[in-house]
Design a protein around this motif. Structure first.
Motif, PDB file in Angstrom:
ATOM      1  N   ARG A   1      46.969 -45.501 -21.587  1.00 45.21           N
ATOM      2  CA  ARG A   1      48.171 -45.707 -22.407  1.00 45.21           C
ATOM      3  C   ARG A   1      49.347 -44.870 -21.915  1.00 45.21           C
ATOM      4  O   ARG A   1      50.494 -45.294 -21.996  1.00 45.21           O
ATOM      5  CB  ARG A   1      47.872 -45.353 -23.867  1.00 45.21           C
ATOM      6  CG  ARG A   1      47.044 -46.395 -24.600  1.00 45.21           C
ATOM      7  CD  ARG A   1      46.770 -45.956 -26.019  1.00 45.21           C
ATOM      8  NE  ARG A   1      46.105 -47.000 -26.791  1.00 45.21           N
ATOM      9  CZ  ARG A   1      45.627 -46.822 -28.011  1.00 45.21           C
ATOM     10  NH1 ARG A   1      45.738 -45.640 -28.605  1.00 45.21           N
ATOM     11  NH2 ARG A   1      45.036 -47.813 -28.636  1.00 45.21           N
ATOM     12  N   GLY A   2      49.041 -43.670 -21.426  1.00 47.03           N
ATOM     13  CA  GLY A   2      50.110 -42.801 -20.952  1.00 47.03           C
ATOM     14  C   GLY A   2      50.595 -43.140 -19.560  1.00 47.03           C
ATOM     15  O   GLY A   2      51.754 -42.927 -19.228  1.00 47.03           O
ATOM     16  N   ASN A   3      49.696 -43.625 -18.721  1.00 51.34           N
ATOM     17  CA  ASN A   3      50.022 -44.023 -17.347  1.00 51.34           C
ATOM     18  C   ASN A   3      50.578 -42.882 -16.503  1.00 51.34           C
ATOM     19  O   ASN A   3      51.355 -43.099 -15.589  1.00 51.34           O
ATOM     20  CB  ASN A   3      51.008 -45.204 -17.336  1.00 51.34           C
ATOM     21  CG  ASN A   3      50.999 -45.927 -15.998  1.00 51.34           C
ATOM     22  OD1 ASN A   3      49.953 -46.170 -15.425  1.00 51.34           O
ATOM     23  ND2 ASN A   3      52.187 -46.250 -15.499  1.00 51.34           N
ATOM     24  N   ASP A   4      50.182 -41.661 -16.815  1.00 52.87           N
ATOM     25  CA  ASP A   4      50.559 -40.518 -15.998  1.00 52.87           C
ATOM     26  C   ASP A   4      49.533 -40.374 -14.877  1.00 52.87           C
ATOM     27  O   ASP A   4      48.326 -40.309 -15.137  1.00 52.87           O
ATOM     28  CB  ASP A   4      50.601 -39.249 -16.851  1.00 52.87           C
ATOM     29  CG  ASP A   4      50.983 -38.026 -16.036  1.00 52.87           C
ATOM     30  OD1 ASP A   4      50.071 -37.375 -15.489  1.00 52.87           O
ATOM     31  OD2 ASP A   4      52.183 -37.730 -15.933  1.00 52.87           O
ATOM     32  N   PHE A   5      49.992 -40.322 -13.638  1.00 49.27           N
ATOM     33  CA  PHE A   5      49.090 -40.350 -12.487  1.00 49.27           C
ATOM     34  C   PHE A   5      48.029 -39.253 -12.552  1.00 49.27           C
ATOM     35  O   PHE A   5      46.832 -39.513 -12.370  1.00 49.27           O
ATOM     36  CB  PHE A   5      49.893 -40.222 -11.186  1.00 49.27           C
ATOM     37  CG  PHE A   5      49.038 -40.209  -9.951  1.00 49.27           C
ATOM     38  CD1 PHE A   5      48.580 -41.397  -9.402  1.00 49.27           C
ATOM     39  CD2 PHE A   5      48.688 -39.012  -9.349  1.00 49.27           C
ATOM     40  CE1 PHE A   5      47.774 -41.384  -8.264  1.00 49.27           C
ATOM     41  CE2 PHE A   5      47.894 -38.990  -8.210  1.00 49.27           C
ATOM     42  CZ  PHE A   5      47.439 -40.185  -7.669  1.00 49.27           C
ATOM     43  N   LYS A   6      48.459 -38.019 -12.811  1.00 47.01           N
ATOM     44  CA  LYS A   6      47.508 -36.907 -12.813  1.00 47.01           C
ATOM     45  C   LYS A   6      46.491 -37.042 -13.930  1.00 47.01           C
ATOM     46  O   LYS A   6      45.298 -36.818 -13.741  1.00 47.01           O
ATOM     47  CB  LYS A   6      48.257 -35.582 -12.918  1.00 47.01           C
ATOM     48  CG  LYS A   6      48.996 -35.202 -11.649  1.00 47.01           C
ATOM     49  CD  LYS A   6      49.666 -33.852 -11.783  1.00 47.01           C
ATOM     50  CE  LYS A   6      50.421 -33.490 -10.512  1.00 47.01           C
ATOM     51  NZ  LYS A   6      51.105 -32.185 -10.622  1.00 47.01           N
ATOM     52  N   TRP A   7      46.978 -37.419 -15.118  1.00 50.85           N
ATOM     53  CA  TRP A   7      46.057 -37.542 -16.247  1.00 50.85           C
ATOM     54  C   TRP A   7      45.114 -38.717 -16.076  1.00 50.85           C
ATOM     55  O   TRP A   7      43.969 -38.665 -16.528  1.00 50.85           O
ATOM     56  CB  TRP A   7      46.826 -37.660 -17.558  1.00 50.85           C
ATOM     57  CG  TRP A   7      47.233 -36.327 -18.091  1.00 50.85           C
ATOM     58  CD1 TRP A   7      48.468 -35.769 -18.076  1.00 50.85           C
ATOM     59  CD2 TRP A   7      46.370 -35.357 -18.696  1.00 50.85           C
ATOM     60  NE1 TRP A   7      48.433 -34.514 -18.635  1.00 50.85           N
ATOM     61  CE2 TRP A   7      47.161 -34.243 -19.030  1.00 50.85           C
ATOM     62  CE3 TRP A   7      45.001 -35.327 -18.985  1.00 50.85           C
ATOM     63  CZ2 TRP A   7      46.636 -33.113 -19.644  1.00 50.85           C
ATOM     64  CZ3 TRP A   7      44.466 -34.204 -19.601  1.00 50.85           C
ATOM     65  CH2 TRP A   7      45.281 -33.112 -19.924  1.00 50.85           C
ATOM     66  N   LEU A   8      45.577 -39.784 -15.433  1.00 46.62           N
ATOM     67  CA  LEU A   8      44.698 -40.928 -15.162  1.00 46.62           C
ATOM     68  C   LEU A   8      43.437 -40.474 -14.443  1.00 46.62           C
ATOM     69  O   LEU A   8      42.313 -40.819 -14.837  1.00 46.62           O
ATOM     70  CB  LEU A   8      45.422 -41.967 -14.308  1.00 46.62           C
ATOM     71  CG  LEU A   8      46.274 -43.016 -15.018  1.00 46.62           C
ATOM     72  CD1 LEU A   8      47.001 -43.891 -13.998  1.00 46.62           C
ATOM     73  CD2 LEU A   8      45.419 -43.885 -15.932  1.00 46.62           C
ATOM     74  N   TRP A   9      43.612 -39.686 -13.380  1.00 50.15           N
ATOM     75  CA  TRP A   9      42.474 -39.285 -12.563  1.00 50.15           C
ATOM     76  C   TRP A   9      41.759 -38.071 -13.125  1.00 50.15           C
ATOM     77  O   TRP A   9      40.545 -37.930 -12.954  1.00 50.15           O
ATOM     78  CB  TRP A   9      42.933 -39.038 -11.125  1.00 50.15           C
ATOM     79  CG  TRP A   9      43.497 -40.282 -10.537  1.00 50.15           C
ATOM     80  CD1 TRP A   9      44.788 -40.524 -10.176  1.00 50.15           C
ATOM     81  CD2 TRP A   9      42.787 -41.501 -10.286  1.00 50.15           C
ATOM     82  NE1 TRP A   9      44.927 -41.810  -9.711  1.00 50.15           N
ATOM     83  CE2 TRP A   9      43.715 -42.430  -9.767  1.00 50.15           C
ATOM     84  CE3 TRP A   9      41.463 -41.899 -10.447  1.00 50.15           C
ATOM     85  CZ2 TRP A   9      43.350 -43.725  -9.420  1.00 50.15           C
ATOM     86  CZ3 TRP A   9      41.100 -43.191 -10.102  1.00 50.15           C
ATOM     87  CH2 TRP A   9      42.035 -44.085  -9.592  1.00 50.15           C
ATOM     88  N   LEU A  10      42.480 -37.194 -13.815  1.00 53.70           N
ATOM     89  CA  LEU A  10      41.855 -36.024 -14.409  1.00 53.70           C
ATOM     90  C   LEU A  10      40.884 -36.423 -15.515  1.00 53.70           C
ATOM     91  O   LEU A  10      39.884 -35.735 -15.763  1.00 53.70           O
ATOM     92  CB  LEU A  10      42.931 -35.080 -14.976  1.00 53.70           C
ATOM     93  CG  LEU A  10      42.462 -33.705 -15.458  1.00 53.70           C
ATOM     94  CD1 LEU A  10      41.778 -32.935 -14.340  1.00 53.70           C
ATOM     95  CD2 LEU A  10      43.628 -32.916 -16.025  1.00 53.70           C
ATOM     96  N   ILE A  11      41.170 -37.538 -16.167  1.00 58.45           N
ATOM     97  CA  ILE A  11      40.273 -38.049 -17.208  1.00 58.45           C
ATOM     98  C   ILE A  11      39.219 -38.978 -16.610  1.00 58.45           C
ATOM     99  O   ILE A  11      38.059 -38.977 -17.021  1.00 58.45           O
ATOM    100  CB  ILE A  11      41.086 -38.769 -18.306  1.00 58.45           C
ATOM    101  CG1 ILE A  11      41.953 -37.747 -19.057  1.00 58.45           C
ATOM    102  CG2 ILE A  11      40.167 -39.502 -19.280  1.00 58.45           C
ATOM    103  CD1 ILE A  11      42.897 -38.362 -20.064  1.00 58.45           C
TER     104      ILE A  11
END
Length: 200
Positions: free
Chosen positions: A167-177
């Motif tokens: 939902r956020g589509n933040d690159f770092k958070w996508l992969w960190l999660i």
């Protein structure tokens, strides 16, 4: 499954997910953390490690909840449809829908004007390839009936657990999660039959 095996599954999954998140976080922002180390700021570096470990542990726990939820749903599915083939067919349809939505909904929600949908396709393809590889390994270690349920778990359940980052589509958070969820899910599905002491 014995209680000691459940405890083993819980803690190993927690640690595997947490450490994969730490490694992912370090790789994604290595230049910043390396700068701290070069400046001798070891305390800041260790605090980052601790923060990454804590955040990744949360998603490892989410993975475990998803795993046991799926085991319950799988039993319900077998009971409702009264046929492994029919239940597997339903799961295949759900896998297709989940992968399609992963591409389509992200494309319609985040794509820039004139941006190709292919930019959103490769994530779904990556997850599918990983799912197929894990399902194949599970099948080889157990039986052919395990292939579709394993693929469903790796693809559909991982996507559902991944929704907060999607939902956020933040690159770092996508992969960190993504990586704590995926490594936790892979570990759980591949170690289950060993702990249960049966090929299932």
């Amino acid at each position: 499954m014995k209680a000691k095996n459940l405890v083993f599954l819980f803690f190993t999954t927690l640690l595997i997910g947490a450490f994969s998140g730490v490694l992912t976080g370090l790789v994604l922002d290595w230049s910043t953390y390396w700068g701290d180390l070069k400046q001798g700021d070891i305390v800041s570096f260790l605090m980052v490690i601790l923060w990454l470990f804590g955040v990744s542990s949360i998603f490892s726990l989410i993975s475990q909840m998803g795993f046991f939820a799926y085991l319950t749903i799988h039993r319900f599915g077998l009971g409702i449809f009264k046929s492994v083939k029919l239940w597997n067919g339903v799961q295949i349809i759900l896998i297709i829908f989940a992968l399609f939505d992963l591409v389509y909904l992200r494309y319609t929600g985040f794509a820039e004007p004139d941006e190709s949908w292919l930019n959103y396709f490769w994530i779904a393809l990556l997850l599918l390839i990983i799912g197929l590889a894990v399902a194949y390994k599970k099948q080889k270690e157990t039986n052919k009936q395990a292939f579709i349920p394993t693929l469903f778990f790796i693809v559909v359940v991982t996507i559902l657990e991944w929704i907060p980052a999607l939902r956020g589509n933040d690159f770092k958070w996508l992969w960190l999660i993504f990586f704590p969820l995926l490594t936790s899910n892979i570990w759980q599905i591949l170690v289950l039959h060993r702990l249960a002491g049966r090929k299932a």
